[in-house]
Design an enzyme around this catalytic site. Structure first.
Site, PDB file in Angstrom:
ATOM      1  N   ASN A 148       0.759  -1.209  -0.081  1.00 20.63           N
ATOM      2  CA  ASN A 148       0.182  -0.033  -0.002  1.00 20.63           C
ATOM      3  C   ASN A 148       0.861   1.305  -0.058  1.00 20.63           C
ATOM      4  OD1 ASN A 148      -1.822   2.082   0.458  1.00 20.63           O
ATOM      5  ND2 ASN A 148      -2.261   1.520   2.756  1.00 20.63           N
TER       6      ASN A 148
ATOM      7  N   GLY B 173       1.936   2.055  11.010  1.00 24.37           N
ATOM      8  CA  GLY B 173       3.023   3.138  10.647  1.00 24.37           C
ATOM      9  C   GLY B 173       3.472   3.648  11.981  1.00 24.37           C
TER      10      GLY B 173
ATOM     11  N   SER C 171       3.482  -2.461  10.142  1.00 27.74           N
ATOM     12  CA  SER C 171       4.753  -2.500  10.696  1.00 27.74           C
ATOM     13  C   SER C 171       5.338  -3.643  10.310  1.00 27.74           C
ATOM     14  CB  SER C 171       5.198  -1.965  11.780  1.00 27.74           C
ATOM     15  OG  SER C 171       4.645  -0.527  12.069  1.00 27.74           O
TER      16      SER C 171
ATOM     17  N   LYS D  76       0.188   4.257  -0.255  1.00 28.29           N
ATOM     18  CA  LYS D  76      -0.330   5.375   0.466  1.00 28.29           C
ATOM     19  C   LYS D  76      -0.195   6.646  -0.538  1.00 28.29           C
ATOM     20  CE  LYS D  76       0.064   3.540   4.900  1.00 28.29           C
ATOM     21  NZ  LYS D  76       0.048   3.401   6.286  1.00 28.29           N
TER      22      LYS D  76
ATOM     23  N   GLU E  25      -5.403  -5.562  10.189  1.00 30.16           N
ATOM     24  CA  GLU E  25      -4.278  -4.446  10.555  1.00 30.16           C
ATOM     25  C   GLU E  25      -4.601  -3.853  11.888  1.00 30.16           C
ATOM     26  OE1 GLU E  25      -2.484  -2.982   6.694  1.00 30.16           O
ATOM     27  OE2 GLU E  25      -4.241  -1.996   6.761  1.00 30.16           O
TER      28      GLU E  25
ATOM     29  N   HIS F 234      -9.569   0.619   4.627  1.00 26.32           N
ATOM     30  CA  HIS F 234      -8.244   0.822   5.349  1.00 26.32           C
ATOM     31  C   HIS F 234      -8.613   1.749   6.515  1.00 26.32           C
ATOM     32  CE1 HIS F 234      -4.256   2.388   6.193  1.00 26.32           C
ATOM     33  NE2 HIS F 234      -3.751   1.172   5.536  1.00 26.32           N
TER      34      HIS F 234
ATOM     35  N   GLU G  28      -7.024   4.365   7.774  1.00 26.72           N
ATOM     36  CA  GLU G  28      -6.797   5.640   7.249  1.00 26.72           C
ATOM     37  C   GLU G  28      -8.106   6.160   6.846  1.00 26.72           C
ATOM     38  OE1 GLU G  28      -3.229   5.398   5.439  1.00 26.72           O
ATOM     39  OE2 GLU G  28      -2.266   4.744   7.682  1.00 26.72           O
TER      40      GLU G  28
HETATM   41  C1  PEP Z   1      -0.819  -0.073   5.995  1.00 27.76           C
HETATM   42  O1  PEP Z   1      -0.829   0.984   5.571  1.00 27.76           O
HETATM   43  O2  PEP Z   1      -1.578  -0.819   5.684  1.00 27.76           O
HETATM   44  C2  PEP Z   1       0.281  -0.781   6.976  1.00 27.76           C
HETATM   45  C3  PEP Z   1       0.314  -1.657   7.362  1.00 27.76           C
HETATM   46  O3  PEP Z   1       1.418   0.414   7.068  1.00 27.76           O
HETATM   47  P1  PEP Z   1       2.810   0.224   7.526  1.00 27.76           P
HETATM   48  O4  PEP Z   1       3.199  -1.182   7.098  1.00 27.76           O
HETATM   49  O5  PEP Z   1       3.694   1.290   7.544  1.00 27.76           O
HETATM   50  O6  PEP Z   1       2.595  -0.163   9.094  1.00 27.76           O
END
Ligand code: PEP
Length: 255
Positions: free
Chosen positions: A9, A173, A212, A11, A167, A95, A97
């Site tokens: 992703n 993040g 992460s 973003k 997630e 997601h 976000e």
């Molecule tokens: C994400 O945006 O779905 C995500 C898991 O980000 P990160 O790997 O940076 O934590």
């Protein structure tokens, strides 16, 4: 057997030149990692260019968001049919976000999911609890209501080849990852929820972990029985790191 899916992703990151370099790196390395599917989800304006840069069958294209409507007066939105025409095979829906910054609720996420399946796209349904929900013992209730809203709307027939990404919001993040055991517990719970609807659906649906994930922690997570890949943010912007997660999946697969 479920094929590992390593999904990036991106973003709201990337530019024409950096995306091209990233795609060259990913496509050049994917061939050395047989049996693993890769997915890249660029920003919407870059989808068409990235589609032209994919030259490896193991690498698929996806979008980060989709409208629940198919066409009409919805300024700024992108429909599932438009994404499919550009070559997308997948689309992220719900997601965290989108849920937290753009106020997407379970019902809207479910409608987006249905719109995607209708146009032949595979949704990647993102679910996960916040830190306060985890601390309050509400992880299961939160995740099962997010999954349940979709199952209620689309049923077994409308689920298609969708993917689920667990997630935990507190791990996205932040550099903080769920332990393999914490993640496995939720993945098993999601699979049991799918099994209540249909055993075959539960057995074939890929459930990714996101939060992460990076080369250093991927193998431990991917070795868990109900973790079928990763949804990766930060680490997906560096080809070597993204491919290293693919190698971790292949190592687990070959054990
Ligand atoms: C994400 O945006 O779905 C995500 C898991 O980000 P990160 O790997 O940076 O934590």
């Amino acid at each position: 057997m479920r094929q590992y899916l390593v999904a990036g992703n991106w973003k709201m990151n990337g530019a024409r030149a950096t995306n091209e370099a990233l795609m060259q790196g990913i496509c050049a390395g994917a061939g050395d990692i047989p049996g693993v599917e890769f997915l890249v989800c660029p920003s919407a304006v870059h989808i068409q260019a990235v589609a032209g840069q994919i030259n490896h069958a193991q690498v698929s294209l996806g979008a980060q968001n989709v409208s629940e409507y198919d066409s009409g007066a919805y300024t700024g939105e992108t429909s599932a049919s438009m994404l499919a025409e550009l070559g997308c095979r997948y689309v992220l829906v719900g997601h965290s976000e989108r849920r937290s910054l753009f106020a997407e609720l379970n019902e809207q996420v479910a409608a987006k999911f249905a719109a995607a399946v209708e146009q032949g796209l595979k949704p990647v349904l993102c679910v996960g609890e916040t830190l306060s929900q985890r601390e309050a013992g509400e992880t299961q209730a939160c995740v099962s209501s997010q999954v349940g809203a979709v199952l209620e709307l689309v049923g077994k027939a409308g689920f298609g080849d969708a993917v689920i990404a667990y997630e935990p919001v507190w791990a996205i993040g932040t550099g903080q990852t769920a332990s393999p055991e914490q993640a496995q517990e939720v993945h098993a719970m999601i699979r049991a929820q799918l099994a209540e609807l249909d055993a075959d659906l539960a057995a074939r649906t890929r459930i990714l972990y996101g939060g992460s994930m990076k080369a250093a922690n991927a193998e431990g997570l991917l070795a868990m029985p109900d973790i079928d890949g990763g949804l990766i943010g930060g680490a997906s912007l560096v080809a070597a790191e993204f491919l290293a997660i693919g190698h971790a999946a292949a190592n687990v697969q070959n054990q």
